[in-house]
Design an enzyme around this catalytic site. Structure first.
Site, PDB file in Angstrom:
ATOM      1  N   CYS A  39       0.836  -1.201   0.000  1.00 32.76           N
ATOM      2  CA  CYS A  39       0.000   0.000   0.000  1.00 32.76           C
ATOM      3  C   CYS A  39       0.872   1.252   0.000  1.00 32.76           C
ATOM      4  O   CYS A  39       1.694   1.440   0.907  1.00 32.76           O
ATOM      5  CB  CYS A  39      -0.925   0.016   1.213  1.00 32.76           C
ATOM      6  SG  CYS A  39      -1.929   1.520   1.300  1.00 32.76           S
TER       7      CYS A  39
ATOM      8  N   GLY B 230      -5.422  -4.441 -12.323  1.00 34.21           N
ATOM      9  CA  GLY B 230      -5.005  -3.099 -12.721  1.00 34.21           C
ATOM     10  C   GLY B 230      -5.804  -2.605 -13.905  1.00 34.21           C
ATOM     11  O   GLY B 230      -5.434  -2.848 -15.050  1.00 34.21           O
TER      12      GLY B 230
END
Length: 304
Positions: free
Chosen positions: A129, A242
């Protein structure tokens, strides 16, 4: 037609997974989406304790995508086990839990708690993250740290272990190899790209954290390339993600080398995307006379 795929000891009825951070804990969508129809649900990241995340504003739209810096807000692992997991079991969801930590010991403890809970099917280790200053990406941007955290969690769980890799490194394939060497059953990639949006009138960032993670169709070609590179480097399965918005996008990831895919940002645009993705995959299989979808994994034809 057989859409099933296998990731370590985890068998999924199809390769479509709701991505962590974009589907809540799954239960929020349960009246809209048949959770049992998905390959799996990757629930939003869990720390040992509750976490408030960053103050608003923390999401902003960008061309062909969005920027977020939620800061991994969450209810903590124990509340998840007590409050959310029973409903996920009742809805017959296949549950992948995204595990977060600020220290190696926290990753281990959260994973241990989840391993003792009924209804958790796999652990996705969030070491990527870009939106928090402590933990997380500190592990995901250092090869030895990646190896250490995967190895430590491997010792406390028999669940399939899937490190989630960051694209914010020079050579993502080396991190896939480090994960494989440490005992990972698969890797998932990519997490968001570190990015920034400024308001030209105020000259200030449009989100409170200053920088955040870019997702959506804008990142897809880079993510596909990274999945392809990792497929050349490791033998373990890859979960690709993605910017997937339709079946063609998902199939592109699989041809590049992904055994399964996660879909996130597109869910905000169309919460009913899941059936459309599966229908599109079936149509492709019919058109190309493919009986088993997993046969297309890693079949990209290149000159390199």
């Amino acid at each position: 037609m057989d859409l099933s795929v296998t990731i370590g000891s985890l068998s999924l009825k199809n390769p479509v997974i709701a991505a962590s951070g974009c589907f809540g804990y799954g239960v929020e969508y349960a009246d809209l989406v048949d959770l049992s129809s998905l390959g799996a649900v990757a629930v939003k990241g869990l720390f040992l304790n509750e976490r408030e995340g960053h103050p608003a504003p923390r999401i902003v739209e960008t061309p062909a995508g969005m920027l977020n810096a939620i800061g991994l807000q969450g209810i903590g692992v124990r509340r998840f086990v007590d409050e959310k997991l029973p409903e996920l079991r009742a809805r017959r969801a296949t549950v992948i839990v995204n595990v977060c930590g600020t220290t190696l010991d926290e990753y281990v403890e959260v994973s241990r708690i989840l391993s003792d809970a009924e209804g958790v099917d796999a652990i996705e280790l969030n070491i990527s993250c870009p939106n928090i200053k402590e933990g997380g990406i500190q592990f995901g941007c250092n090869l030895s740290s990646t190896h250490d955290v995967v190895s430590a969690v491997r010792k406390v769980t028999r669940l399939p272990l899937i490190p989630k890799l960051t694209p914010n490194v020079t050579d993502v394939a080396s991190f896939a190899r480090a994960s494989e060497d440490a005992g990972a059953d698969a890797v998932s990639l990519v997490n968001t790209f570190l990015a920034m949006v400024l308001d030209v009138e105020t000259r200030r960032p449009k989100i409170s954290n200053g920088m955040g993670g870019l997702s959506g169709p804008a990142i897809r070609p880079i993510a596909v390339r990274m999945v392809y590179e990792c497929r050349q480097a490791v033998k373990i399965p890859i979960i690709g993600m993605g910017g997937i918005t339709d079946a063609r996008d998902a199939l592109e990831f699989m041809i590049a080398g992904a055994t399964a895919v996660q879909v996130g940002t597109a869910n905000f645009v169309d919460p009913l995307i899941w059936g459309k993705l599966l229908d599109g995959m079936k149509s492709y299989m019919e058109r190309h006379q493919i009986a088993t979808l997993s046969d297309i994994v890693g079949t990209a034809i290149t000159d390199h």
